[in-house]
Structures are given as C-alpha cells and as structure tokens.
Write a protein that holds these residues in place. Structure first.
Motif, PDB file in Angstrom:
ATOM      1  N   GLY A  49       0.862  18.098  -0.242  1.00  0.00           N
ATOM      2  CA  GLY A  49      -0.086  17.058   0.609  1.00  0.00           C
ATOM      3  C   GLY A  49       0.208  15.885   0.510  1.00  0.00           C
ATOM      4  O   GLY A  49      -0.276  14.814   0.282  1.00  0.00           O
ATOM      5  N   GLY A  50       1.652  15.556   0.560  1.00  0.00           N
ATOM      6  CA  GLY A  50       1.668  14.077   0.330  1.00  0.00           C
ATOM      7  C   GLY A  50       1.481  13.583  -1.254  1.00  0.00           C
ATOM      8  O   GLY A  50       1.985  12.721  -1.061  1.00  0.00           O
ATOM      9  N   VAL A  51       1.976  14.480  -1.894  1.00  0.00           N
ATOM     10  CA  VAL A  51       1.605  13.795  -3.398  1.00  0.00           C
ATOM     11  C   VAL A  51       3.126  14.298  -3.896  1.00  0.00           C
ATOM     12  O   VAL A  51       3.434  15.034  -4.515  1.00  0.00           O
ATOM     13  CB  VAL A  51       0.113  14.576  -4.096  1.00  0.00           C
ATOM     14  N   PRO A  52       3.896  12.924  -4.219  1.00  0.00           N
ATOM     15  CA  PRO A  52       5.071  13.346  -5.192  1.00  0.00           C
ATOM     16  C   PRO A  52       4.655  13.914  -6.632  1.00  0.00           C
ATOM     17  O   PRO A  52       5.315  14.849  -6.920  1.00  0.00           O
ATOM     18  CB  PRO A  52       5.774  11.125  -5.113  1.00  0.00           C
ATOM     19  N   LEU A  53       3.970  13.755  -7.517  1.00  0.00           N
ATOM     20  CA  LEU A  53       4.127  14.513  -8.093  1.00  0.00           C
ATOM     21  C   LEU A  53       3.912  16.216  -8.389  1.00  0.00           C
ATOM     22  O   LEU A  53       4.235  16.703  -8.765  1.00  0.00           O
ATOM     23  CB  LEU A  53       2.473  14.429  -9.202  1.00  0.00           C
ATOM     24  N   VAL A  54       2.404  16.794  -7.191  1.00  0.00           N
ATOM     25  CA  VAL A  54       2.967  17.637  -6.370  1.00  0.00           C
ATOM     26  C   VAL A  54       4.428  18.367  -6.571  1.00  0.00           C
ATOM     27  O   VAL A  54       4.578  19.357  -6.793  1.00  0.00           O
ATOM     28  CB  VAL A  54       1.707  17.935  -6.008  1.00  0.00           C
TER      29      VAL A  54
ATOM     30  N   ASN B 262       0.917  -0.996   0.283  1.00  0.00           N
ATOM     31  CA  ASN B 262       0.380   0.268  -0.354  1.00  0.00           C
ATOM     32  C   ASN B 262       0.977   1.564  -0.081  1.00  0.00           C
ATOM     33  O   ASN B 262       1.497   1.813   0.749  1.00  0.00           O
ATOM     34  CB  ASN B 262      -1.044  -0.010   1.284  1.00  0.00           C
ATOM     35  N   LEU B 263       0.569   1.873  -0.936  1.00  0.00           N
ATOM     36  CA  LEU B 263       1.530   2.871  -1.538  1.00  0.00           C
ATOM     37  C   LEU B 263       0.799   4.494  -0.135  1.00  0.00           C
ATOM     38  O   LEU B 263      -0.371   4.585   0.065  1.00  0.00           O
ATOM     39  CB  LEU B 263       1.396   3.805  -2.633  1.00  0.00           C
ATOM     40  N   LYS B 264       1.997   4.840   0.431  1.00  0.00           N
ATOM     41  CA  LYS B 264       1.333   6.047   1.403  1.00  0.00           C
ATOM     42  C   LYS B 264       1.334   7.547   0.809  1.00  0.00           C
ATOM     43  O   LYS B 264       2.707   6.950   0.322  1.00  0.00           O
ATOM     44  CB  LYS B 264       2.207   5.942   3.074  1.00  0.00           C
ATOM     45  N   PHE B 265       1.110   8.642   1.549  1.00  0.00           N
ATOM     46  CA  PHE B 265       1.444   9.907   1.661  1.00  0.00           C
ATOM     47  C   PHE B 265       2.845   9.830   1.858  1.00  0.00           C
ATOM     48  O   PHE B 265       3.101   9.607   2.695  1.00  0.00           O
ATOM     49  CB  PHE B 265       0.232  11.123   1.924  1.00  0.00           C
TER      50      PHE B 265
END
Length: 590
Positions: free
Chosen positions: A58-63, A19-22
C-alpha cells in the motif's frame, strides 16, 4: 522540523510545506530489497514474488519494513510465497500501531465529519471514489446538516476537502478548476473505518465467513445500511433476506463487467428492504418490477441496465433527490416518460445517453429543485422546460446542434437559467451536413457560466472572441474539434477571469497570443494538438501561470521549455511543465 497529518497546520507553519507521498510499487520493492539484503541485491528467482509482496504494502514504508523483517533469513521462493499470502496479517500489526495516530485525527473531527469519514468505508478496498457520488450519498443519507448560508452540496464539499487536508482521505485526481475529482481511502484507514463503523452500527458488510457459510445480516433489527460485493450477492439472495429496518443497500465493484441477476433475484432485493432510501447497484444489470415501484422512500437511485425509457411510475418517487441511470441500449436517446417536474425533491439527474424530457404539465407553481441535468437532448431545451428548471447549475446538452444553435433555436432559451455555472455543448457530428455557428448573443445567454465545455461544435476560430465576452468564465475546455481552422489570433483583452484553458484534438497550427488575452490564466492543457508549432512564448508574462501540460503535442515542446526557463528566471511563482509522453519515450517510438 515538524511533522503533522493536518495540512492546515502545516500551511500555517510553512506556506509551502513538504507533502509526503505514498511510495510507488517500484520504490516499495527498492526499500524491501535494501532492508532484506542490505548492500546486496535480490536474487533473480525471488524478484517476481518480491515485487508482488511490495505491491501489496500500500505504499506505506512502515508496512514494507515489517514485511522485510518477516522475509529476513528466508531464501527460497516457497517461503516468500507463504509471506505473500500473509501480508495482510503482518500489515494488521502495523494497523494497530498506526491506529492510535488515526484515532487522534479522528477525535478532532466534528461528530458530523466523523460520521462522513466512517461512511466512506462502504466502498470496497482500493475503490476510486468519485467525489460527486460521495457527496450525493452523504446528502441522501441525511449526514449533512443544513445551514442557512450554504447549500447541502457546498457543506459536503467543504467536509471532503477538510478530510483530504487532514490526510484521512487520499486525493487521486483534481478537476481542472482545482476541486476534488476522485479520492480513495488508504487500506489502513479503510480498515479503521470498517471496524469503527461496525461498532457504531453505521453499516454492515455482507461477506462470506472463514468457514464459507452463506452470508447473512447479523442483526436485521439493528442494521440500517448494507454493502456487499457482487461475487457474494447470489449466495446472500438465496437466503431470501427480509429486513424492513434496512435503509440503504450498496453493491459496488471496481470491475467494469456487470453482474447479471435473474428477474426473481432482482425482485428479492425490492421485497427484502421495503423502506429503502438509498439504492446503489450500478454493478448489476437492473430490471424494474412492481415491488420496485413501491419503494416510495427512495432518495437516491443508481442503477444500470438495458433501459430505453424512464417509466411513468418513476414520477411516484416523490422523495428522490439523485437519479443515476446507465443504459446499454442502442437507442440514441432515453425517453423520460415520468413527470419529473412534480418530483420537488429531485436535485440531480445523470444519464449515460441524452434524455428526452417531457414538457411540464403545469407551467405555474413551484419551480423544480433540479441543479444538475447531465445529459439532455437539444430538442428538450424548450422554453417551458428550462423555465421550470430555472435553478439549474450544471447542464450538459448532447445531440445534433445545428438547429439548436440557430438564432431562433433552443439556445435562446438558456436565458431562463439565471444560476447556470457549468455548461457542456457536445455536438453529434454523425451525418452532420450543416455548418454550425456560435450565436452572436451567446455571451448574454450564459453570462453566469463559470465552466464551459465544447466538443465537435466545429466553430471557426474567429468566433472564439464571443467566448471572451463571458464575464464569469473561469474554465474553458475545447474538446475534439470544438473550433476549426489552423490559426487563432485572439484580439487584445477578453477572458478576464479565465484560469484554466484546455485545448484538445484541434487542427491549430499557429497560435498568437499574449498575457493581455488571458491576464490571470493559471493552467494550460494541450492534448493531441500535434499540428501546433509553438505555444505563444508571451504567455510567460502571465504572473499567475503555474502549470502547463502537453500531451501528444510534440511540435510545441520547444516553445514550452522556453516558457519554463522564462518563468524560472522570474521567480514569481513555482511553475510546473509536464510533457507526455516523456521525450525519451517519444524518440524511442519515432
């Protein structure tokens, strides 16, 4: 390798998927630093603003990667602060790209679940949503269709679990029994819900515009649900709004401080929406008025204020399903003067202090639909009261327990509750001058209970064997001196269905037990048991034991690690041991 947003699909392909986490704020900054400076490091003068920017991703790598691209080539604090102010705009470009994938997950939901998902956007961005509140609101709003085989609460709970498994809702906390306690919408999904809900006229957010115009309802003839921030409420009410088509009014705040409104401003809310069904304004200091008493359509009320009593007029809310009352009064109890037994739709009552309930005026006729009473005073647990509330599933009792627990006390009336699953007994130890004992017939009175919480009851550990006779007990929480004494040696057998054992603030020094005492135990939590010398190593032989948490229970850490080694050597189940504070921190403070 396969990736998917659907937890059910992942589990079908692999029983133990990854499970990937933020990302945490620290991990976001590390990624940001690497993308901007490569093998170099962030200059000291930029670290503070850089950490703030990373925290807003927000913990999102793409952002983080998109923001890093905006920062590349900018070398001074002023330029980085400009990017910081525009993080939302950069993230929006990511939202549009990711929205395609969210839309795919959304389209696979049933129409009922789509509405429930979008409805979750009424809470503010970053709001920790209590699962029970969200479920109650779904039901009050009529979003859950009844089924013959399940209650509305069970259906709603399945929907929420489904949304979590599909990674559309973030799971924040689990209850001790594994159910969802709190959840949240990620910022990107929150924006998706708000936009989609606005297009479908599901709800409208009242907010100030770019030109700081006074907030107002966009279309009073179409809008059915309004949500508003406390900071905007005064300006909104100054327009003296009027919209009889509005059915729901929400004012949430992530801050603990209440917003004070004048009596006239409170009355404006009551007058503006005469056909209101849902009113959730816990963030305001509420006052009752004559206009409020005319809101007969209310199904859900959540309010806060300096309440000493629930007035008789509440008995006229015949459609009410859920009542949440938070009071700041100094009184020890809340006097319920309303005839709640004639409110046949009432299912859940939550009060912040013990409620003193009236006796039913008529003991015959249709029983109450109440499923939750949290919490009530012991003296309210009379035979006629509990006989009327015979469908109760959750009951929390708080107050002086000595007389209640006597053999002829009110506890014997619990036998009227044939559906009781969750029971809390919270003893008020203030001025307590009498030793309390657990009735020998306790197991017969609450034999259907699956979850039991005791606090300050101060029973002797030798009496714990009576709890072992509870044939349905799955979760046992012993909070703050629930049992007194330094030794617990349970007899062989008992606790045959116990899955979760929580012991907190106990004087326990010696605990002797084996796998035969708790044959299917899964989770063990020990909090502030600083005198406990060791956890019984024999517990390692319990096949289902999967997790152990020790918080401020320093002396027992060594034995807990022995259990960890034994469980790892067995290789039957994955075993997790958590120690708080971590040993490095605890040594530093010694």
């Amino acid at each position: 390798m396969m990736s998917t947003r659907d937890g059910y699909l992942a589990a079908y392909a692999n029983p133990d998927p990854h499970n990937l986490k933020f990302l945490t704020a620290k991990e976001c900054f590390e990624l940001l630093e690497k993308r901007v400076f490569g093998k170099g490091s962030c200059p000291d003068e930029l670290k503070e603003v850089g950490k703030r920017i990373a925290g807003n991703c927000g913990g999102v790598p793409l952002v983080v990667v998109v923001i890093a691209g905006a920062l590349a080539g900018r070398s001074n604090t002023t330029e980085w602060e400009v990017v910081e102010r525009n993080v939302a705009q950069h993230a929006f470009s990511v939202n549009k790209d990711c929205g395609v994938f969210v839309e795919m997950s959304y389209d696979r939901l049933s129409q009922e679940m789509q509405t429930c998902f979008l409805y979750s956007g009424i809470f503010p961005r970053g709001f920790d949503i209590p699962a029970w509140k969200l479920i109650r609101l779904w039901i009050a709003e009529g979003l859950i269709k009844p089924q013959q085989s399940s209650t509305l609460e069970e259906i709603a709970e399945r929907h929420l679990n489904d949304l979590v498994h599909r990674n559309l809702v973030i799971l924040l906390q689990k209850r001790s029994d594994g159910q969802i306690k709190t959840c949240r919408l990620h910022d990107m999904l929150h924006e998706f819900c708000r936009t989609k809900a606005a297009n479908k006229w599901l709800f409208q957010e009242i907010c100030t515009t770019v030109d700081n115009a006074v907030p107002s309802i966009q279309d009073p003839d179409t809008c059915r649900r309004l949500c508003i921030q406390p900071s905007t409420l005064n300006d909104f009410l100054s327009t003296k709004p009027s919209a009889e088509h509005v059915r729901s009014f929400y004012c949430f705040s992530s801050k603990q401080k209440q917003t004070d409104l004048s009596p006239n401003e409170i009355k404006l809310i009551h007058k503006a929406f005469p056909l209101m069904r849902v009113l959730d304004v816990e963030s305001l200091k509420f006052l009752f008025s004559k206009d409020f008493n005319n809101l007969f359509h209310l199904r859900y009320i959540a309010i806060s204020g300096d309440f000493k009593a629930l007035p008789p007029t509440f008995g006229k809310f015949w459609n009410l399903q859920t009542l949440i009352l938070n009071t700041s009064t100094s009184e020890p109890t809340l006097d319920v003067k309303a005839d709640i037994w004639n409110m046949l739709q009432l299912r859940h009552v939550h009060t912040s202090i013990p409620a003193k309930l009236p006796s039913p005026t008529v003991t015959t006729g249709k029983p109450s639909s109440l499923q939750t009473l949290s919490m009530v005073a012991p003296e309210s647990c009379k035979k006629d009261v509990l006989a009327k509330a015979c469908h109760l599933k959750k009951l929390s009792i708080r107050g002086q327990m000595a007389a209640f627990l006597e053999s002829r006390g009110g506890i014997s009336n619990l036998e009227e509750l044939k559906c009781l699953e969750h029971l809390k007994l919270l003893n008020d130890v203030l001025y307590m001058n009498k030793t309390v004992q657990l009735p020998s017939a306790f197991f017969r009175l609450v034999r259907t209970v699956k979850k039991l919480t005791l606090a300050n009851t101060r029973f002797a550990w030798s009496e714990a064997e009576k709890l072992a006779q509870l044939e349905s007990l799955e979760v046992l929480k012993l909070k703050e001196n629930a049992f007194m004494g330094d030794t617990w040696k349970p007899e062989v057998g008992g606790f045959s269905k116990l899955r979760v054992l929580w012991i907190e603030r106990a004087e326990l020094e010696t605990w002797k037990a084996s796998n035969l005492n708790y044959p299917i135990l899964r989770n063990l939590i020990l909090v502030s048991c600083d005198k406990l010398s060791a956890v019984p190593v024999e517990l390692a032989d319990i096949p289902n034991l999967r997790e152990m948490k020790l918080e401020n229970t320093i002396k027992a850490v060594k034995s807990a690690k022995e259990i960890l080694e034994l469980k790892n050597s067995q290789k039957i189940v994955v075993f997790k041991l958590s120690i708080f504070p971590p040993e490095s921190e605890s040594k530093a403070t010694q």
